[in-house]
Design an enzyme around this catalytic site. Structure first.
Site, PDB file in Angstrom:
ATOM      1  N   ASP A 130      20.981   2.177 104.238  1.00  0.00           N
ATOM      2  CA  ASP A 130      20.931   1.534 102.939  1.00  0.00           C
ATOM      3  C   ASP A 130      22.130   0.599 102.855  1.00  0.00           C
ATOM      4  O   ASP A 130      23.244   1.009 103.190  1.00  0.00           O
ATOM      5  CB  ASP A 130      21.031   2.628 101.853  1.00  0.00           C
ATOM      6  N   ASP A 168      19.954  -2.570  98.769  1.00  0.00           N
ATOM      7  CA  ASP A 168      19.989  -1.950  97.450  1.00  0.00           C
ATOM      8  C   ASP A 168      20.285  -2.951  96.345  1.00  0.00           C
ATOM      9  O   ASP A 168      21.242  -3.732  96.446  1.00  0.00           O
ATOM     10  CB  ASP A 168      21.090  -0.867  97.441  1.00  0.00           C
ATOM     11  N   GLU A 203      15.241  -4.396  97.924  1.00  0.00           N
ATOM     12  CA  GLU A 203      14.882  -3.773  96.647  1.00  0.00           C
ATOM     13  C   GLU A 203      15.013  -4.873  95.605  1.00  0.00           C
ATOM     14  O   GLU A 203      16.097  -5.135  95.095  1.00  0.00           O
ATOM     15  CB  GLU A 203      15.810  -2.599  96.290  1.00  0.00           C
ATOM     16  N   HIS A 245      13.144   7.471  95.796  1.00  0.00           N
ATOM     17  CA  HIS A 245      14.123   8.417  95.237  1.00  0.00           C
ATOM     18  C   HIS A 245      14.505   8.098  93.799  1.00  0.00           C
ATOM     19  O   HIS A 245      15.278   8.840  93.199  1.00  0.00           O
ATOM     20  CB  HIS A 245      15.375   8.408  96.115  1.00  0.00           C
ATOM     21  N   ASP A 246      14.017   6.982  93.260  1.00  0.00           N
ATOM     22  CA  ASP A 246      14.326   6.605  91.876  1.00  0.00           C
ATOM     23  C   ASP A 246      13.150   6.837  90.934  1.00  0.00           C
ATOM     24  O   ASP A 246      13.233   6.534  89.746  1.00  0.00           O
ATOM     25  CB  ASP A 246      14.663   5.106  91.791  1.00  0.00           C
TER      26      ASP A 246
HETATM   27  O1  ISL Z   1      16.039  -2.935  87.918  1.00  0.00           O
HETATM   28  C1  ISL Z   1      15.743  -1.785  87.740  1.00  0.00           C
HETATM   29  C2  ISL Z   1      14.464  -1.500  87.078  1.00  0.00           C
HETATM   30  O2  ISL Z   1      13.884  -2.687  86.614  1.00  0.00           O
HETATM   31  C3  ISL Z   1      16.599  -0.653  88.138  1.00  0.00           C
HETATM   32  O3  ISL Z   1      15.755   0.391  88.394  1.00  0.00           O
HETATM   33  C4  ISL Z   1      17.492  -0.925  89.343  1.00  0.00           C
HETATM   34  O4  ISL Z   1      17.090  -1.993  90.088  1.00  0.00           O
HETATM   35  C5  ISL Z   1      17.530   0.240  90.229  1.00  0.00           C
HETATM   36  O5  ISL Z   1      18.017   1.328  89.485  1.00  0.00           O
HETATM   37  C6  ISL Z   1      18.424   0.018  91.415  1.00  0.00           C
HETATM   38  O6  ISL Z   1      18.394   1.168  92.197  1.00  0.00           O
HETATM   39  C7  ISL Z   1      19.222   1.259  93.304  1.00  0.00           C
HETATM   40  O7  ISL Z   1      20.575   1.038  93.006  1.00  0.00           O
HETATM   41  C8  ISL Z   1      21.184   2.005  92.173  1.00  0.00           C
HETATM   42  C9  ISL Z   1      20.921   3.439  92.615  1.00  0.00           C
HETATM   43  O8  ISL Z   1      21.295   4.318  91.603  1.00  0.00           O
HETATM   44  C10 ISL Z   1      19.479   3.670  92.962  1.00  0.00           C
HETATM   45  O9  ISL Z   1      19.293   4.970  93.460  1.00  0.00           O
HETATM   46  C11 ISL Z   1      19.087   2.625  93.939  1.00  0.00           C
HETATM   47  O10 ISL Z   1      17.790   2.778  94.445  1.00  0.00           O
HETATM   48  C12 ISL Z   1      22.647   1.714  92.209  1.00  0.00           C
HETATM   49  O11 ISL Z   1      23.092   1.621  93.536  1.00  0.00           O
END
Ligand code: ISL
Ligand code: CA
Length: 558
Positions: free
Chosen positions: A98, A200, A257, A329-330
């Site tokens: 990541d 990320d 992402e 994971h989110d």
């Molecule tokens: O933009 C979002 C939704 O429209 C958010 O969800 C955001 O882009 C997302 O939370 C980003 O996630 C990533 O970065 C975060 C981390 O907590 C997450 O686990 C990861 O996947 C911060 O590093």
């Protein structure tokens, strides 16, 4: 579209903390991942993205990195990482890490030095504002709640920016010295044998500058920080530089992402010379979101789901190769999100799997998805670990939502849902650890586990194995990987059906996405049934009568 070495790969995401623990401390580790490589190989996996296992205080479970050049001792050592790379490569598998470079941890050396000397070299690695009037700082709300501005430790009149948690200070990409440090680090890993990255929250690295306030979108007088993304111009300068300096020379794979992208940006992002190899399709993920809070989110129906993924397929097809997911994971577990409540079963799980897996693009499996793991039922907010869900809970209560309603919303959408330990077998703690897991095992493990499914040819697990084998089969590979996407019966209620077409053949993927049977027209004669989730395929005169929650993959006659 230029063909690439990774187009025909099958990808898998590991959340290391919850995958496999080998030393009984309740935390998954690198030796655990190594011990499961043969399992993943057999499942049909070619490429593995591992969520962060760098040195970290784990405030955001590793997405807060304190040393980019080291592995956190809770996950293992650099030597374990080298061994993982070697063992994966031996099996012709690729490893992705990541890349978390929108921010680092407030415990990173850079940030500590910035606190010591805000005007020095490292102060410029971050976004620091020097002011005696904090009320004049811009009114952005961080992703995890509260203002994006936090007092710089040790100072009364300096503030730093964090669009995520306050333990995740944003890095200043405008500073060429910071960018050099990042590229050096990326190349250090790629030279070590890493095959690529998942990038990320990458869209956030470009801020709309100078900082300014926008109209508030909630009673807190703040505005979501995503608002500034509409005005942030020129991210391509950073992304193109990173591609040319790091990924391209290594022929590395990258998946972004990316949320909130503009349509016009797509060719730059994932076109033939795109900044990334691929990016995730989040069109269904974000469906129904509400600025007011989780309790206000709209459920997604099967028809909505179809419309989301079909629109994304159409939008991406002329440009590049998307990455298809039902969870990560989110997110909550895909089966609990994309199958209506009360209809979740092995059959419906297989239908969902078939539908998303054979879309055009790269199929990704998130750990546990291959056995149909489900959300976690909550009795109390005390059980929740996810910092983002805890914030959402607070926001809901402040908005006057009852505790019970807020808890049910958290239960549905909390990131913990995907983070409960992998259910390997029916023994204590689902075989994940001999100790106490850092997050409880879902109590349904006694029934729902890999071991049980291995012994059941009709299981969700065996279905995923069939899907990976189908996509790799000499017979259908070219069509399923490179073939075009075309919707079929797009207006039929609770039907998800599409063609994958190549010069060689036409395949029809068709799902009856409801409990009741339904009879549907066929566009031609069936040459061969390539896959079927039910006991039979009933066709009469160019009609097919599908059972409740049945999916088929048919090769059609020319
Ligand atoms: O933009 C979002 C939704 O429209 C958010 O969800 C955001 O882009 C997302 O939370 C980003 O996630 C990533 O970065 C975060 C981390 O907590 C997450 O686990 C990861 O996947 C911060 O590093
Ligand atoms: Ca461990």
């Amino acid at each position: 579209m230029k063909k690439q070495w990774w187009n025909d790969k099958i990808c898998y995401q590991i959340y290391p903390k919850s995958f496999c623990d080998t030393n009984g401390d309740g935390i998954g580790d690198l030796p655990g991942i190594i011990s499961k490589l043969d399992y993943l190989k057999d499942l049909g996996v070619d490429m593995i993205w591992i969520s962060p296992m760098y040195a970290s205080p784990l405030a955001d479970q590793g997405y807060d990195i304190s040393d980019y050049y080291d592995i956190d001792p809770r996950f293992g050592t650099l030597a374990d990482m080298d061994r993982l790379l070697a063992e994966a490569h031996k099996r012709d598998m690729k490893i992705l890490m990541d890349l978390v470079v929108n921010h680092c941890s407030d415990e990173h050396e850079w940030f500590r030095k910035a606190c010591e000397d805000p005007e020095g070299r490292y102060g410029k690695f971050f976004y620091l504002e020097h002011t005696e009037h904090p009320e004049e700082l811009c009114n952005w709300r961080s992703y995890f709640g509260g203002s994006v501005w936090e007092k710089l430790p040790g100072h009364e009149d300096y503030y730093y920016l964090h669009v995520f948690h306050r333990k995740q200070p944003d890095l200043n990409w405008e500073n060429p010295e910071l960018r050099e440090e990042i590229y050096r680090m990326i190349n250090w890993w790629l030279d070590r044998g890493l095959d690529g990255y998942r990038l990320d929250a990458i869209i956030n690295i470009k801020k709309a500058l100078p900082f300014r306030s926008y109209e508030a979108d909630r009673d807190d007088n703040m505005v979501t920080c995503t608002r500034m993304l509409h005005d942030a111009e020129g991210i391509g300068g950073f992304l193109g530089e990173m591609r040319d300096r790091c990924f391209k020379p290594h022929n590395a794979f990258t998946v972004g992402e990316v949320f909130n992208e503009k349509d016009s940006e797509l060719p730059d992002f994932i076109g033939d010379n795109g900044f990334f190899s691929s990016m995730f399709d989040f069109s269904a993920t974000v469906f129904g979101e509400s600025q007011l809070g989780l309790h206000d989110r709209r459920d997604i129906t099967p028809d909505d789901y179809r419309n989301c993924i079909f629109a994304a397929q159409k939008r991406i097809e002329p440009v590049g190769f998307i990455s298809n997911i039902i969870e990560n994971h989110d997110e909550p577990r895909g089966v609990c999100r994309y199958i209506p409540e009360g209809e979740i079963s092995a059959d419906s799980k297989k239908v969902l799997a078939t539908v998303y897996f054979l879309l055009r693009g790269l199929p990704w499996i998130y750990q546990g998805q291959e056995i149909g793991m489900e959300n976690w039922k909550l009795d109390s907010i005390e059980q929740v670990d996810d910092i983002s869900a805890l914030d959402s809970y607070k926001v809901m209560l402040e908005a006057g939502v009852s505790e019970e309603e807020a808890l049910r919303a958290v239960e549905k959408y909390s990131r913990d849902n995907a983070r409960t330990p992998f259910q390997w077998d029916g023994t204590a703690q689902a075989g994940f650890t001999t100790g106490t897991p850092w997050l409880p095992v879902n109590p349904n493990y006694t029934e729902l586990n890999l071991e049980a499914q291995k012994n059941d040819p009709a299981s969700v697990f065996h279905h995923y194995r069939k899907l990976t084998r189908l996509r790799k089969s000499a017979e259908y590979r070219d069509t399923l990987v490179y073939g075009s996407f075309e919707p079929y019966l797009q207006d039929r209620h609770n039907v998800i059906a599409y063609f994958r077409k190549s010069d060689k053949q036409t395949m029809l993927v068709m799902a009856n996405y409801q409990t009741e049977p339904q009879t549907l027209p066929l566009p031609g004669n069936v040459k061969k049934v390539a896959l079927n989730t039910a006991s039979e395929v009933k066709t009469v005169d160019k009609e097919i009568t599908m059972q409740g929650y049945q999916a088929v993959v048919l090769e059609l006659e020319d």
